[in-house]
Design a protein around this motif. Structure first.
Motif, PDB file in Angstrom:
ATOM      1  N   ARG A 118      12.330 -15.032   6.786  1.00  0.00           N
ATOM      2  CA  ARG A 118      11.652 -14.582   5.575  1.00  0.00           C
ATOM      3  C   ARG A 118      12.694 -14.186   4.539  1.00  0.00           C
ATOM      4  NH1 ARG A 118       6.303 -13.118   6.792  1.00  0.00           N
ATOM      5  NH2 ARG A 118       5.840 -13.101   9.030  1.00  0.00           N
ATOM      6  N   PRO A 119      12.438 -14.479   3.312  1.00  0.00           N
ATOM      7  CA  PRO A 119      13.367 -14.029   2.263  1.00  0.00           C
ATOM      8  C   PRO A 119      13.275 -12.530   2.099  1.00  0.00           C
ATOM      9  CG  PRO A 119      11.423 -15.065   1.292  1.00  0.00           C
ATOM     10  CD  PRO A 119      11.334 -15.301   2.771  1.00  0.00           C
ATOM     11  N   ALA A 120      14.374 -11.902   1.793  1.00  0.00           N
ATOM     12  CA  ALA A 120      14.395 -10.445   1.600  1.00  0.00           C
ATOM     13  C   ALA A 120      13.582 -10.068   0.375  1.00  0.00           C
ATOM     14  CB  ALA A 120      15.833  -9.962   1.447  1.00  0.00           C
ATOM     15  N   LEU A 121      12.908  -8.891   0.479  1.00  0.00           N
ATOM     16  CA  LEU A 121      12.116  -8.410  -0.643  1.00  0.00           C
ATOM     17  C   LEU A 121      13.032  -7.874  -1.742  1.00  0.00           C
ATOM     18  CD1 LEU A 121       9.311  -6.472   1.288  1.00  0.00           C
ATOM     19  CD2 LEU A 121       9.138  -8.733   0.251  1.00  0.00           C
ATOM     20  N   THR A 122      12.615  -8.079  -2.962  1.00  0.00           N
ATOM     21  CA  THR A 122      13.344  -7.526  -4.094  1.00  0.00           C
ATOM     22  C   THR A 122      12.995  -6.056  -4.229  1.00  0.00           C
ATOM     23  OG1 THR A 122      11.612  -8.012  -5.680  1.00  0.00           O
ATOM     24  CG2 THR A 122      13.184  -9.783  -5.240  1.00  0.00           C
ATOM     25  N   GLU A 123      13.827  -5.346  -5.009  1.00  0.00           N
ATOM     26  CA  GLU A 123      13.550  -3.930  -5.256  1.00  0.00           C
ATOM     27  C   GLU A 123      12.198  -3.749  -5.914  1.00  0.00           C
ATOM     28  OE1 GLU A 123      14.823  -0.968  -4.636  1.00  0.00           O
ATOM     29  OE2 GLU A 123      16.209  -1.949  -3.267  1.00  0.00           O
ATOM     30  N   ARG A 124      11.847  -4.624  -6.814  1.00  0.00           N
ATOM     31  CA  ARG A 124      10.558  -4.505  -7.508  1.00  0.00           C
ATOM     32  C   ARG A 124       9.406  -4.675  -6.527  1.00  0.00           C
ATOM     33  NH1 ARG A 124       8.717  -6.587 -13.253  1.00  0.00           N
ATOM     34  NH2 ARG A 124       6.468  -6.376 -13.005  1.00  0.00           N
ATOM     35  N   GLU A 125       9.540  -5.644  -5.623  1.00  0.00           N
ATOM     36  CA  GLU A 125       8.476  -5.859  -4.649  1.00  0.00           C
ATOM     37  C   GLU A 125       8.339  -4.654  -3.726  1.00  0.00           C
ATOM     38  OE1 GLU A 125       8.477 -10.703  -4.061  1.00  0.00           O
ATOM     39  OE2 GLU A 125       9.993  -9.485  -3.016  1.00  0.00           O
ATOM     40  N   LEU A 126       9.482  -4.069  -3.347  1.00  0.00           N
ATOM     41  CA  LEU A 126       9.416  -2.878  -2.501  1.00  0.00           C
ATOM     42  C   LEU A 126       8.720  -1.732  -3.211  1.00  0.00           C
ATOM     43  CD1 LEU A 126      12.964  -2.943  -0.875  1.00  0.00           C
ATOM     44  CD2 LEU A 126      10.783  -3.296   0.282  1.00  0.00           C
ATOM     45  N   ARG A 127       9.021  -1.565  -4.501  1.00  0.00           N
ATOM     46  CA  ARG A 127       8.347  -0.495  -5.261  1.00  0.00           C
ATOM     47  C   ARG A 127       6.840  -0.748  -5.335  1.00  0.00           C
ATOM     48  NH1 ARG A 127      12.832  -1.055  -8.774  1.00  0.00           N
ATOM     49  NH2 ARG A 127      11.524  -2.240 -10.241  1.00  0.00           N
ATOM     50  N   ASP A 128       6.513  -1.997  -5.549  1.00  0.00           N
ATOM     51  CA  ASP A 128       5.078  -2.320  -5.627  1.00  0.00           C
ATOM     52  C   ASP A 128       4.366  -2.021  -4.304  1.00  0.00           C
ATOM     53  OD1 ASP A 128       5.396  -3.141  -8.202  1.00  0.00           O
ATOM     54  OD2 ASP A 128       5.495  -5.297  -7.736  1.00  0.00           O
ATOM     55  N   TYR A 129       5.001  -2.396  -3.195  1.00  0.00           N
ATOM     56  CA  TYR A 129       4.398  -2.126  -1.890  1.00  0.00           C
ATOM     57  C   TYR A 129       4.241  -0.626  -1.655  1.00  0.00           C
ATOM     58  CZ  TYR A 129       4.458  -6.931  -0.130  1.00  0.00           C
ATOM     59  OH  TYR A 129       4.210  -8.263   0.075  1.00  0.00           O
ATOM     60  N   ARG A 130       5.274   0.124  -2.018  1.00  0.00           N
ATOM     61  CA  ARG A 130       5.208   1.584  -1.820  1.00  0.00           C
ATOM     62  C   ARG A 130       4.096   2.191  -2.670  1.00  0.00           C
ATOM     63  NH1 ARG A 130      11.121   1.177  -2.303  1.00  0.00           N
ATOM     64  NH2 ARG A 130      12.023   1.225  -0.179  1.00  0.00           N
ATOM     65  N   ALA A 131       3.988   1.734  -3.918  1.00  0.00           N
ATOM     66  CA  ALA A 131       2.936   2.255  -4.799  1.00  0.00           C
ATOM     67  C   ALA A 131       1.551   1.928  -4.243  1.00  0.00           C
ATOM     68  CB  ALA A 131       3.105   1.679  -6.210  1.00  0.00           C
ATOM     69  N   ALA A 132       1.383   0.697  -3.750  1.00  0.00           N
ATOM     70  CA  ALA A 132       0.094   0.306  -3.179  1.00  0.00           C
ATOM     71  C   ALA A 132      -0.239   1.151  -1.948  1.00  0.00           C
ATOM     72  CB  ALA A 132       0.107  -1.174  -2.810  1.00  0.00           C
ATOM     73  N   PHE A 133       0.776   1.428  -1.139  1.00  0.00           N
ATOM     74  CA  PHE A 133       0.606   2.246   0.056  1.00  0.00           C
ATOM     75  C   PHE A 133       0.161   3.654  -0.312  1.00  0.00           C
ATOM     76  CE2 PHE A 133       2.419   5.255   3.124  1.00  0.00           C
ATOM     77  CZ  PHE A 133       1.873   4.783   4.301  1.00  0.00           C
ATOM     78  N   ARG A 134       0.849   4.244  -1.311  1.00  0.00           N
ATOM     79  CA  ARG A 134       0.545   5.637  -1.682  1.00  0.00           C
ATOM     80  C   ARG A 134      -0.840   5.769  -2.303  1.00  0.00           C
ATOM     81  NH1 ARG A 134       5.878   5.487  -3.660  1.00  0.00           N
ATOM     82  NH2 ARG A 134       5.044   5.195  -5.771  1.00  0.00           N
ATOM     83  N   THR A 135      -1.241   4.827  -3.137  1.00  0.00           N
ATOM     84  CA  THR A 135      -2.479   4.978  -3.910  1.00  0.00           C
ATOM     85  C   THR A 135      -3.704   4.344  -3.248  1.00  0.00           C
ATOM     86  OG1 THR A 135      -1.991   2.956  -5.162  1.00  0.00           O
ATOM     87  CG2 THR A 135      -1.170   5.056  -6.056  1.00  0.00           C
ATOM     88  N   SER A 136      -3.531   3.675  -2.126  1.00  0.00           N
ATOM     89  CA  SER A 136      -4.662   2.992  -1.489  1.00  0.00           C
ATOM     90  C   SER A 136      -5.747   3.989  -1.059  1.00  0.00           C
ATOM     91  CB  SER A 136      -4.169   2.214  -0.266  1.00  0.00           C
ATOM     92  OG  SER A 136      -5.274   1.669   0.434  1.00  0.00           O
ATOM     93  N   GLN A 137      -6.987   3.578  -1.239  1.00  0.00           N
ATOM     94  CA  GLN A 137      -8.107   4.386  -0.765  1.00  0.00           C
ATOM     95  C   GLN A 137      -8.242   4.326   0.757  1.00  0.00           C
ATOM     96  OE1 GLN A 137     -10.147   6.336  -2.794  1.00  0.00           O
ATOM     97  NE2 GLN A 137      -8.525   5.822  -4.265  1.00  0.00           N
ATOM     98  N   LEU A 138      -7.612   3.319   1.366  1.00  0.00           N
ATOM     99  CA  LEU A 138      -7.626   3.186   2.818  1.00  0.00           C
ATOM    100  C   LEU A 138      -6.573   4.106   3.418  1.00  0.00           C
ATOM    101  CD1 LEU A 138      -8.741   1.616   5.302  1.00  0.00           C
ATOM    102  CD2 LEU A 138      -6.874  -0.027   4.949  1.00  0.00           C
ATOM    103  N   ALA A 139      -6.990   4.940   4.361  1.00  0.00           N
ATOM    104  CA  ALA A 139      -6.056   5.866   5.006  1.00  0.00           C
ATOM    105  C   ALA A 139      -5.071   5.082   5.855  1.00  0.00           C
ATOM    106  CB  ALA A 139      -6.825   6.866   5.862  1.00  0.00           C
TER     107      ALA A 139
END
Length: 632
Positions: A20-41
């Protein structure tokens, strides 16, 4: 707590994942933001099962700050170690030997309420960690529970319906059989829950939970199967709304009887509505027939009390079939068949009573089945004969006619009266051929009496006709042909049909009756008054005679013990019939006192043992010759 892992629980080779290609810093930030704000616990968990990170939704769900969840064992948060199978599947995911698993858990919310949660654990690619997510499915589960309740309960009485009752009966049989097997050392018959039952099955059925905790130790099952006597009349005369209210009231009293006798456990009712006016009470831990008899008596007593339905006062009775069996070797279907047979006996014995299953009587039923298999060829073999019972003019005492009654000279069972085989003949269709033979034989005999004993007013002959004869044969053509062949005048033939058949006549039956009447044949309603007659039919049907059911006449005892209401009812029926141009015959006249009272109120003819039983044709001839007198 319960768990239902998805997929196999044995180890699975992880395989070699594609690069798999390594994630970019932007993609990592996006994943973290989605994780923090998700309505799913959600929580990120390392290979040791410790929480690396948790989002705010998980903290809210568990009633704590998400940061406080770090370094905690994820399994403890949702109790994944509650059972060995779930714990093993969870550990396999952590070790990379399984792709994912899912289970359902019952969690306690910080506000104290219980909620259903769907827990999913899946690896996060290329990280060595797994993602634990928790979805609140309480609404979905509640909806499923409500839908199942609606599916399994009767909307009118709110009792368990037939489907749920059979589930519970099957479960009770299995549990009782398992209890008996445990005492004898045999293997139990099978699992408690029905095959394919969903995981929350037991939680939705407190009754099954009760069974699973060691109750039902007698190894016997009892059943009271009942229906209401005459309920159809309530619907027909007062409407279905009143009928439904009556059913609901009956259900309440049945439940009270079961409660007072201790037959409900842990909130699970053993009382069910099986359909129509049929109910059942299950006793899963029966101690014997006396216990069931007490319950049946209590039910009859409870239903004897009048029902007040919003100012409408109704009285009903019930017939109950009582069965008790050892659970081992008993099936739900077999038990219900025995109960249905016993209920039929209770009705046949006079209704408003309970009857216990009797093996000997059941053997008689099996004999009935044997009769069914030999009835049709018996007509061809000439095994039937006719006897005749006089119909007497109540005013003058003269014999006006006779009713033909068929007998079966069975080579194995002896002489059988009509009530032993006519119903069988109606069921298998042989009544058409048998009825045609009876009609021809009776007409030939009546014509022979007319030739041998000429009189100013010849005897008429009355023949019973089953409804199936009207539907399954050309009765009009049969009657016309037989009258032509025998030379009997149409007015000397009377055809008797039951009240239920005549009152509901429409279409082909009505056309046939009208054609027969136009031919000159007399039509009589037999057993009039046993149903709930729509008297308006009498003015529209081609009826000539009403035959009052014997239940009216039996109330005409001697003057000292007479019931004035009985006489008023019969007098009103006679007057109504006469105004409509009908004659009235009273059945089951057994005493001279009954005959005198019937004569006084204007009844035209009488029939019964006071005058004569059904006798052979030569006895009727002797009466016509005057050598044999009527018993008057």
């Amino acid at each position: 707590m319960s768990g239902t892992p998805e997929g196999p629980v044995h180890p699975e080779p992880p395989g070699i994942p594609p690069a798999r290609p390594a994630l970019t810093e932007r993609e990592l930030r996006d994943y973290r933001a989605a994780f923090r704000t998700s309505q799913l616990a959600m929580a990120l968990v390392d290979r040791d099962g410790l929480v690396v990170a948790a989002n705010d939704s998980l903290g809210t769900l568990l009633g704590t700050d998400s940061a406080a969840l770090r370094e905690q064992a994820a399994a403890d948060l949702v109790d994944l170690a509650a059972d060995g199978r779930t714990w093993h599947a969870y550990r396999e995911v952590l070790r990379g030997r399984r792709s994912r698993f899912r289970c359902t858990r019952r969690l306690k919310h910080p506000d104290g309420r219980k909620l259903w949660a769907e827990v999913t654990v899946a690896p996060v690619p290329d990280t060595g960690r797994v993602l634990l997510s928790i979805a609140d499915i309480s609404d979905r589960r509640d909806l499923q529970a409500r839908l199942r309740h609606l599916q399994m309960h009767d909307p009118v009485t709110r009792l368990p319906n037939r489907t749920l009752f059979f589930e519970r009966l099957s479960a009770a049989l299995e549990t009782a059989a398992a209890a008996e097997s445990a005492e004898t050392g045999a293997e139990p018959g099978g699992p408690l829950e029905p095959a394919g039952a969903p995981e929350p099955y037991r939680s939705h059925h407190p009754y099954l939970s009760y069974l699973s905790h060691g109750h039902g130790r007698t190894g016997r099952i009892g059943l009271c199967y009942l229906d209401l006597d005459g309920f159809k009349a309530v619907n027909d005369t007062l409407g279905h709304r009143v009928g439904d209210r009556l059913l609901a009231a009956v259900a309440g009293r049945l439940t009270e009887c079961a409660d007072s006798a201790g037959y409900t456990r842990s909130g699970g009712h053993l009382v069910a509505r099986l359909g129509g006016d049929e109910f059942a009470v299950l006793v899963e831990d029966s101690t014997g027939t006396e216990q069931l008899a007490d319950l049946a008596r209590a039910v009859l007593n409870a239903l004897e009390r009048p029902f007040d339905l919003g100012g409408q006062r109704l009285s009903v009775s019930a017939s109950i079939g009582v069965v008790e069996r050892t659970a081992v070797g008993t099936t739900a279907t077999g038990l219900m068949q025995a109960a249905d047979t016993t209920l039929y006996w209770a009705k046949a014995d006079g209704k408003a009573r309970w009857t216990l299953f009797d093996p000997e009587r059941n053997a008689h039923r099996m004999t009935r089945q044997a009769l069914s298999s030999t009835l049709r060829p018996a007509v061809e073999r000439g095994e039937f004969a006719l006897e005749y019972q006089p119909l007497v003019d109540l005013a003058g005492g003269a014999v006006r006619g006779v009713e033909a009654l068929v007998r079966w000279n069975h080579p194995q069972f002896g002489v059988l009266p009509p009530n032993r085989f006519v119903a069988i003949a109606e069921e298998d269709g042989s009544i058409v051929e048998l009825g045609r033979w009876v009609l021809r034989t009776a007409c030939e005999q009546a014509r022979q009496w007319q030739k041998d004993h000429p009189r100013e007013r010849p005897l008429f002959v009355s023949v019973n006709v089953a409804v199936r004869q009207v539907w399954d044969s050309d009765l009009v053509a049969d009657v016309a042909g037989i009258l032509a062949d025998t030379g009997l005048a149409p007015h000397l033939l009377q055809l008797e049909l039951t009240e239920s058949a005549v009152m509901g006549s429409a279409g082909r039956p009505l056309q046939a009756l009208q054609a027969l009447s136009d031919m000159g044949v007399r039509i009589a309603i037999d057993d009039f008054g046993t149903g709930y007659s729509n008297l308006a039919y009498l003015s529209r049907l081609p009826v000539s005679v009403l035959k009052l059911d014997g239940s009216f006449v039996r109330g005409f005892q001697d003057e000292e013990h007479a019931n004035p209401a009985d006489e008023l009812i019969v007098e009103a029926l006679v007057q109504l019939a006469h105004r409509l141009g009908l004659t009235v015959t009273a059945e089951c006249v057994e005493t001279s006192g009954q005959a005198a009272r019937l004569r006084r109120i204007g009844c035209d003819t009488g029939q019964g043992w006071l005058y004569s039983r059904a006798v052979a044709p030569d006895r009727i001839a002797a009466m016509l010759e005057g050598t044999t007198a009527l018993r008057v």
